[in-house]
Design a protein around this motif. Structure first.
Motif, PDB file in Angstrom:
ATOM      1  N   THR A 183       0.824  -1.216   0.000  1.00 11.15           N
ATOM      2  CA  THR A 183       0.000   0.000   0.000  1.00 11.15           C
ATOM      3  C   THR A 183       0.853   1.259   0.000  1.00 11.15           C
ATOM      4  OG1 THR A 183      -1.847  -1.084   1.122  1.00 11.15           O
ATOM      5  CG2 THR A 183      -1.707   1.317   1.334  1.00 11.15           C
ATOM      6  N   PHE A 184       1.954   1.224   0.765  1.00  8.31           N
ATOM      7  CA  PHE A 184       2.762   2.426   0.892  1.00  8.31           C
ATOM      8  C   PHE A 184       4.076   2.352   0.117  1.00  8.31           C
ATOM      9  CE2 PHE A 184      -0.037   2.320   4.595  1.00  8.31           C
ATOM     10  CZ  PHE A 184      -0.677   3.543   4.412  1.00  8.31           C
ATOM     11  N   GLY A 185       4.237   1.315  -0.681  1.00  8.85           N
ATOM     12  CA  GLY A 185       5.377   1.248  -1.592  1.00  8.85           C
ATOM     13  C   GLY A 185       6.726   1.156  -0.910  1.00  8.85           C
ATOM     14  N   VAL A 186       6.792   0.409   0.196  1.00  5.01           N
ATOM     15  CA  VAL A 186       8.065   0.231   0.895  1.00  5.01           C
ATOM     16  C   VAL A 186       8.341  -1.267   1.025  1.00  5.01           C
ATOM     17  CG1 VAL A 186       7.889   2.392   2.164  1.00  5.01           C
ATOM     18  CG2 VAL A 186       6.978   0.299   3.185  1.00  5.01           C
ATOM     19  N   ASP A 187       9.631  -1.615   1.184  1.00  2.36           N
ATOM     20  CA  ASP A 187       9.970  -3.027   1.366  1.00  2.36           C
ATOM     21  C   ASP A 187      10.121  -3.397   2.831  1.00  2.36           C
ATOM     22  OD1 ASP A 187      12.314  -1.744   1.989  1.00  2.36           O
ATOM     23  OD2 ASP A 187      13.521  -2.695   0.430  1.00  2.36           O
ATOM     24  N   GLY A 188       9.931  -2.436   3.709  1.00  2.13           N
ATOM     25  CA  GLY A 188      10.018  -2.669   5.141  1.00  2.13           C
ATOM     26  C   GLY A 188      10.188  -1.355   5.876  1.00  2.13           C
ATOM     27  N   PHE A 189      10.142  -1.431   7.203  1.00  5.57           N
ATOM     28  CA  PHE A 189      10.296  -0.238   8.037  1.00  5.57           C
ATOM     29  C   PHE A 189      11.599  -0.322   8.823  1.00  5.57           C
ATOM     30  CE2 PHE A 189       5.778  -0.486   7.251  1.00  5.57           C
ATOM     31  CZ  PHE A 189       5.457   0.826   6.944  1.00  5.57           C
ATOM     32  N   ASP A 190      12.270   0.811   8.922  1.00  7.08           N
ATOM     33  CA  ASP A 190      13.512   0.879   9.695  1.00  7.08           C
ATOM     34  C   ASP A 190      13.227   0.855  11.189  1.00  7.08           C
ATOM     35  OD1 ASP A 190      15.423   1.428   7.402  1.00  7.08           O
ATOM     36  OD2 ASP A 190      14.003   3.096   7.169  1.00  7.08           O
ATOM     37  N   LYS A 191      12.125   1.496  11.574  1.00  4.02           N
ATOM     38  CA  LYS A 191      11.797   1.603  12.983  1.00  4.02           C
ATOM     39  C   LYS A 191      10.288   1.485  13.171  1.00  4.02           C
ATOM     40  CE  LYS A 191      15.983   4.099  13.564  1.00  4.02           C
ATOM     41  NZ  LYS A 191      16.676   5.389  13.406  1.00  4.02           N
ATOM     42  N   ILE A 192       9.907   0.739  14.199  1.00  2.74           N
ATOM     43  CA  ILE A 192       8.496   0.573  14.544  1.00  2.74           C
ATOM     44  C   ILE A 192       8.313   1.028  15.990  1.00  2.74           C
ATOM     45  CG2 ILE A 192       6.612  -1.071  14.872  1.00  2.74           C
ATOM     46  CD1 ILE A 192       7.760  -2.721  12.608  1.00  2.74           C
TER      47      ILE A 192
ATOM     48  N   VAL B 241      12.929  -4.101   8.393  1.00  2.62           N
ATOM     49  CA  VAL B 241      14.050  -4.402   7.507  1.00  2.62           C
ATOM     50  C   VAL B 241      15.178  -4.991   8.343  1.00  2.62           C
ATOM     51  CG1 VAL B 241      13.440  -2.534   5.927  1.00  2.62           C
ATOM     52  CG2 VAL B 241      15.082  -2.107   7.770  1.00  2.62           C
ATOM     53  N   SER B 242      16.151  -5.592   7.671  1.00  8.63           N
ATOM     54  CA  SER B 242      17.319  -6.120   8.370  1.00  8.63           C
ATOM     55  C   SER B 242      18.012  -4.987   9.120  1.00  8.63           C
ATOM     56  CB  SER B 242      18.286  -6.749   7.368  1.00  8.63           C
ATOM     57  OG  SER B 242      19.445  -7.212   8.000  1.00  8.63           O
ATOM     58  N   GLY B 243      18.263  -5.197  10.395  1.00 12.56           N
ATOM     59  CA  GLY B 243      18.876  -4.154  11.209  1.00 12.56           C
ATOM     60  C   GLY B 243      17.894  -3.158  11.781  1.00 12.56           C
ATOM     61  N   GLY B 244      16.598  -3.352  11.514  1.00 10.13           N
ATOM     62  CA  GLY B 244      15.598  -2.433  12.045  1.00 10.13           C
ATOM     63  C   GLY B 244      15.317  -2.681  13.511  1.00 10.13           C
ATOM     64  N   GLY B 245      14.546  -1.787  14.124  1.00 11.52           N
ATOM     65  CA  GLY B 245      14.293  -1.891  15.551  1.00 11.52           C
ATOM     66  C   GLY B 245      12.850  -1.607  15.923  1.00 11.52           C
ATOM     67  N   LEU B 246      12.385  -2.298  16.962  1.00 10.96           N
ATOM     68  CA  LEU B 246      11.068  -2.080  17.560  1.00 10.96           C
ATOM     69  C   LEU B 246      11.265  -1.297  18.851  1.00 10.96           C
ATOM     70  CD1 LEU B 246       8.006  -2.696  18.054  1.00 10.96           C
ATOM     71  CD2 LEU B 246       8.745  -4.852  19.097  1.00 10.96           C
ATOM     72  N   TYR B 247      10.459  -0.253  19.053  1.00  8.66           N
ATOM     73  CA  TYR B 247      10.578   0.604  20.227  1.00  8.66           C
ATOM     74  C   TYR B 247       9.228   0.619  20.952  1.00  8.66           C
ATOM     75  CZ  TYR B 247      14.854   2.143  17.970  1.00  8.66           C
ATOM     76  OH  TYR B 247      16.104   2.164  17.373  1.00  8.66           O
ATOM     77  N   LEU B 248       9.205   0.008  22.121  1.00  5.79           N
ATOM     78  CA  LEU B 248       8.000  -0.025  22.941  1.00  5.79           C
ATOM     79  C   LEU B 248       8.155   0.997  24.055  1.00  5.79           C
ATOM     80  CD1 LEU B 248       7.548  -3.905  23.206  1.00  5.79           C
ATOM     81  CD2 LEU B 248       6.631  -2.337  21.479  1.00  5.79           C
ATOM     82  N   CYS B 249       7.359   2.055  23.987  1.00 11.04           N
ATOM     83  CA  CYS B 249       7.535   3.202  24.883  1.00 11.04           C
ATOM     84  C   CYS B 249       6.298   3.390  25.752  1.00 11.04           C
ATOM     85  CB  CYS B 249       7.794   4.466  24.069  1.00 11.04           C
ATOM     86  SG  CYS B 249       9.299   4.369  23.044  1.00 11.04           S
ATOM     87  N   TYR B 250       6.545   3.825  26.999  1.00 13.09           N
ATOM     88  CA  TYR B 250       5.461   4.014  27.959  1.00 13.09           C
ATOM     89  C   TYR B 250       5.692   5.292  28.748  1.00 13.09           C
ATOM     90  CZ  TYR B 250       4.325  -0.799  26.820  1.00 13.09           C
ATOM     91  OH  TYR B 250       3.992  -1.926  26.134  1.00 13.09           O
ATOM     92  N   GLY B 251       4.586   5.911  29.143  1.00 14.91           N
ATOM     93  CA  GLY B 251       4.661   7.118  29.963  1.00 14.91           C
ATOM     94  C   GLY B 251       3.843   8.246  29.378  1.00 14.91           C
ATOM     95  N   TYR B 252       3.363   9.129  30.273  1.00 14.17           N
ATOM     96  CA  TYR B 252       2.532  10.256  29.867  1.00 14.17           C
ATOM     97  C   TYR B 252       3.164  11.600  30.217  1.00 14.17           C
ATOM     98  CZ  TYR B 252      -0.931   6.596  29.476  1.00 14.17           C
ATOM     99  OH  TYR B 252      -1.586   5.446  29.124  1.00 14.17           O
ATOM    100  N   GLY B 253       4.173  11.569  31.076  1.00 13.10           N
ATOM    101  CA  GLY B 253       4.817  12.811  31.476  1.00 13.10           C
ATOM    102  C   GLY B 253       5.982  13.142  30.574  1.00 13.10           C
ATOM    103  N   GLY B 254       6.991  13.794  31.161  1.00 12.05           N
ATOM    104  CA  GLY B 254       8.157  14.184  30.389  1.00 12.05           C
ATOM    105  C   GLY B 254       9.388  13.421  30.814  1.00 12.05           C
ATOM    106  N   PRO B 255      10.515  13.706  30.191  1.00  5.68           N
ATOM    107  CA  PRO B 255      11.759  13.011  30.529  1.00  5.68           C
ATOM    108  C   PRO B 255      12.407  13.502  31.818  1.00  5.68           C
ATOM    109  CG  PRO B 255      12.135  14.581  28.767  1.00  5.68           C
ATOM    110  CD  PRO B 255      10.658  14.585  29.026  1.00  5.68           C
ATOM    111  N   ASP B 256      11.817  14.510  32.435  1.00  7.41           N
ATOM    112  CA  ASP B 256      12.323  15.024  33.707  1.00  7.41           C
ATOM    113  C   ASP B 256      11.267  14.809  34.793  1.00  7.41           C
ATOM    114  OD1 ASP B 256      14.664  16.096  32.437  1.00  7.41           O
ATOM    115  OD2 ASP B 256      13.387  17.708  31.682  1.00  7.41           O
ATOM    116  N   GLY B 257      11.697  14.733  36.020  1.00  7.56           N
ATOM    117  CA  GLY B 257      10.755  14.592  37.124  1.00  7.56           C
ATOM    118  C   GLY B 257      10.523  13.143  37.505  1.00  7.56           C
TER     119      GLY B 257
END
Length: 217
Positions: free
Chosen positions: A128-137, A162-178
């Motif tokens: 659908t989007f004309g790509v052979d894979g995603f670098d990052k998910i 894609v080969s060498g790509g990465g999955l990033y599972l992120c959690y949180g609603y605030g900021g990177p400080d505190g």
């Protein structure tokens, strides 16, 4: 990027201008547009099981002429909407309204796709989007990866990366400080499931934010 959370996520992901990025469960949040600020010459695609979220995201992005939409088979709706709102189980069954017909707005930068991740056909999304894979998910506050063994979901992700790509599972609603106050997966649960699926896992945390990076050796 206007949201401190997504600036931190983008830094952890080391986003490049030419990356092809897939976000799982963006809901109707501004995350896709924020990611596209870094991915200036690549592709950003959001896949969501909620037809309502897809329609709202298309409306939001269409105002800026920055998105295309498409859909697969009708899938379950998530009233909480993923990606920065309430934590979601992306595969939990429920009743959805019919998906609106696909409407091309602008397919150059940002795309939207209506499907449930566990039942997604990778080749259909890629074609659908004309790509052979995603670098990052990326998945933000999507609970299915730790509330059960996400065997089907990780099998789909493996075919989309894609080969060498990465999955990033992120959690949180605030900021990177505190302080860390948002609900997050139990320590080690994500590591266990991802390692069992053959991924190498690294974890980053800052303030109220957690990101688990899973990559293939």
């Amino acid at each position: 990027m206007g949201d401190a959370r997504f600036r931190w996520f983008a830094d952890v992901m080391e986003l490049r201008g030419t990356d092809r990025v897939l976000e799982i469960g963006p809901g109707s949040s501004p995350s896709l547009a924020l990611l596209a600020e870094r991915v200036t010459h690549g592709r950003v695609v959001g896949v969501d099981r909620s037809a309502t979220a897809i329609a709202r995201a298309a409306q939001r992005l269409g105002a800026g002429r920055g998105a295309s939409t498409d859909h697969a088979e009708p899938s379950a709706d998530n009233p909480a909407e993923a990606g920065g709102r309430a934590p979601t189980d992306h595969a939990a069954p429920s009743v959805d309204e019919p998906c609106a017909p696909a409407a091309q707005v602008n397919s150059d930068r940002i795309g939207l796709f209506h499907a449930d991740l566990a039942r997604l056909r990778p080749e259909q999304l890629l074609d659908t989007f004309g790509v052979d894979g995603f670098d990052k998910i990326l998945a933000v506050n999507v609970n299915v990866f730790w509330t059960k063994r996400p065997t089907a979901e990780l099998a789909v992700i493996e075919k989309l990366l894609v080969s060498g790509g990465g999955l990033y599972l992120c959690y949180g609603y605030g900021g990177p400080d505190g302080a860390s106050t948002s609900p997050k997966p139990p320590p080690g649960r994500l590591d266990e499931y991802l390692t069992e699926a053959g991924f190498t896992v690294r974890t980053r945390a800052s303030g109220d934010l957690l990101c688990v990076h899973a990559a293939r050796d």
